[in-house]
Design a protein around this motif. Structure first.
Motif, mmCIF file in Angstrom:
data_model
loop_
_atom_site.group_PDB
_atom_site.id
_atom_site.type_symbol
_atom_site.label_atom_id
_atom_site.label_comp_id
_atom_site.label_asym_id
_atom_site.label_seq_id
_atom_site.Cartn_x
_atom_site.Cartn_y
_atom_site.Cartn_z
ATOM 1 N N ILE A 1 -0.113 4.102 4.429
ATOM 2 C CA ILE A 1 -0.424 3.954 3.006
ATOM 3 C C ILE A 1 0.727 4.536 2.195
ATOM 4 O O ILE A 1 1.287 5.577 2.545
ATOM 5 N N LEU A 2 1.072 3.849 1.111
ATOM 6 C CA LEU A 2 2.113 4.293 0.191
ATOM 7 C C LEU A 2 1.554 4.249 -1.218
ATOM 8 O O LEU A 2 0.898 3.283 -1.594
ATOM 9 N N THR A 3 1.791 5.292 -1.984
ATOM 10 C CA THR A 3 1.368 5.311 -3.377
ATOM 11 C C THR A 3 2.573 5.011 -4.255
ATOM 12 O O THR A 3 3.594 5.685 -4.159
ATOM 13 N N LEU A 4 2.446 3.972 -5.077
ATOM 14 C CA LEU A 4 3.502 3.617 -6.023
ATOM 15 C C LEU A 4 3.104 4.102 -7.404
ATOM 16 O O LEU A 4 2.037 3.761 -7.907
ATOM 17 N N ARG A 5 3.930 4.872 -8.008
ATOM 18 C CA ARG A 5 3.739 5.278 -9.400
ATOM 19 C C ARG A 5 4.267 4.144 -10.280
ATOM 20 O O ARG A 5 5.051 3.312 -9.826
ATOM 21 N N PRO A 6 3.905 4.106 -11.554
ATOM 22 C CA PRO A 6 4.392 3.028 -12.421
ATOM 23 C C PRO A 6 5.923 2.958 -12.516
ATOM 24 O O PRO A 6 6.480 1.898 -12.765
ATOM 25 N N THR A 7 6.610 4.068 -12.278
ATOM 26 C CA THR A 7 8.075 4.090 -12.398
ATOM 27 C C THR A 7 8.795 3.892 -11.063
ATOM 28 O O THR A 7 10.013 3.840 -11.029
ATOM 29 N N THR A 8 8.055 3.777 -9.959
ATOM 30 C CA THR A 8 8.664 3.561 -8.643
ATOM 31 C C THR A 8 9.180 2.131 -8.550
ATOM 32 O O THR A 8 8.453 1.187 -8.829
ATOM 33 N N VAL A 9 10.445 1.980 -8.159
ATOM 34 C CA VAL A 9 11.044 0.652 -7.990
ATOM 35 C C VAL A 9 11.570 0.547 -6.564
ATOM 36 O O VAL A 9 12.274 1.426 -6.088
ATOM 37 N N LEU A 10 11.181 -0.529 -5.878
ATOM 38 C CA LEU A 10 11.608 -0.785 -4.507
ATOM 39 C C LEU A 10 12.104 -2.219 -4.386
ATOM 40 O O LEU A 10 11.886 -3.036 -5.268
ATOM 41 N N TRP A 11 12.747 -2.523 -3.258
ATOM 42 C CA TRP A 11 13.160 -3.889 -2.957
ATOM 43 C C TRP A 11 12.261 -4.440 -1.877
ATOM 44 O O TRP A 11 11.924 -3.739 -0.931
ATOM 45 N N ALA A 12 11.860 -5.689 -2.022
ATOM 46 C CA ALA A 12 10.988 -6.337 -1.053
ATOM 47 C C ALA A 12 11.517 -7.722 -0.743
ATOM 48 O O ALA A 12 12.230 -8.319 -1.545
ATOM 49 N N THR A 13 11.156 -8.243 0.432
ATOM 50 C CA THR A 13 11.426 -9.643 0.724
ATOM 51 C C THR A 13 10.105 -10.388 0.619
ATOM 52 O O THR A 13 9.041 -9.856 0.936
ATOM 53 N N ARG A 14 10.198 -11.615 0.147
ATOM 54 C CA ARG A 14 9.008 -12.407 -0.146
ATOM 55 C C ARG A 14 9.338 -13.867 0.155
ATOM 56 O O ARG A 14 10.413 -14.352 -0.185
ATOM 57 N N ARG A 15 8.425 -14.582 0.809
ATOM 58 C CA ARG A 15 8.634 -16.012 1.095
ATOM 59 C C ARG A 15 8.191 -16.828 -0.112
ATOM 60 O O ARG A 15 7.091 -16.652 -0.621
ATOM 61 N N GLN A 16 9.067 -17.707 -0.584
ATOM 62 C CA GLN A 16 8.748 -18.579 -1.712
ATOM 63 C C GLN A 16 9.253 -19.979 -1.434
ATOM 64 O O GLN A 16 10.230 -20.161 -0.726
#
Length: 85
Positions: A56-71
């Motif tokens: 489990i990871l908690t993201l705060r409103p100011t947390t920015v990460l990079w993700a990969t996503r299939r589109q």
């Protein structure tokens, strides 16, 4: 945003935060890839993200990460908001 060809659609790299993260996104945390399985909203705009492996990871409103996503290619947008060609 970076696009890489892969099977049905393409894998794109996107910047995500608590308001834009989606189920199925793959995040790289500590050099290990995690796939988002479920999410729940937290007070003040945060998100509790559960990965397919149970972590489990908690993201705060100011947390920015990079993700990969299939589109699919017709849904990919450029930074200006126009469809990529």
């Amino acid at each position: 945003m970076t696009a890489v060809s892969a099977g049905a659609g393409v894998m794109v790299t996107v910047e995500v935060d608590a308001s834009t993260i989606r189920r199925g996104d793959q995040l790289l945390v500590g050099g290990q890839a995690f796939t988002v399985q479920d999410m729940s909203a937290l007070p003040q705009g945060g998100k509790r993200v559960q990965f397919a492996t149970g972590e489990i990871l908690t993201l705060r409103p100011t947390t920015v990460l990079w993700a990969t996503r299939r589109q699919t290619p017709h849904r990919i947008r450029t930074r200006s908001g126009n469809a990529a060609r």
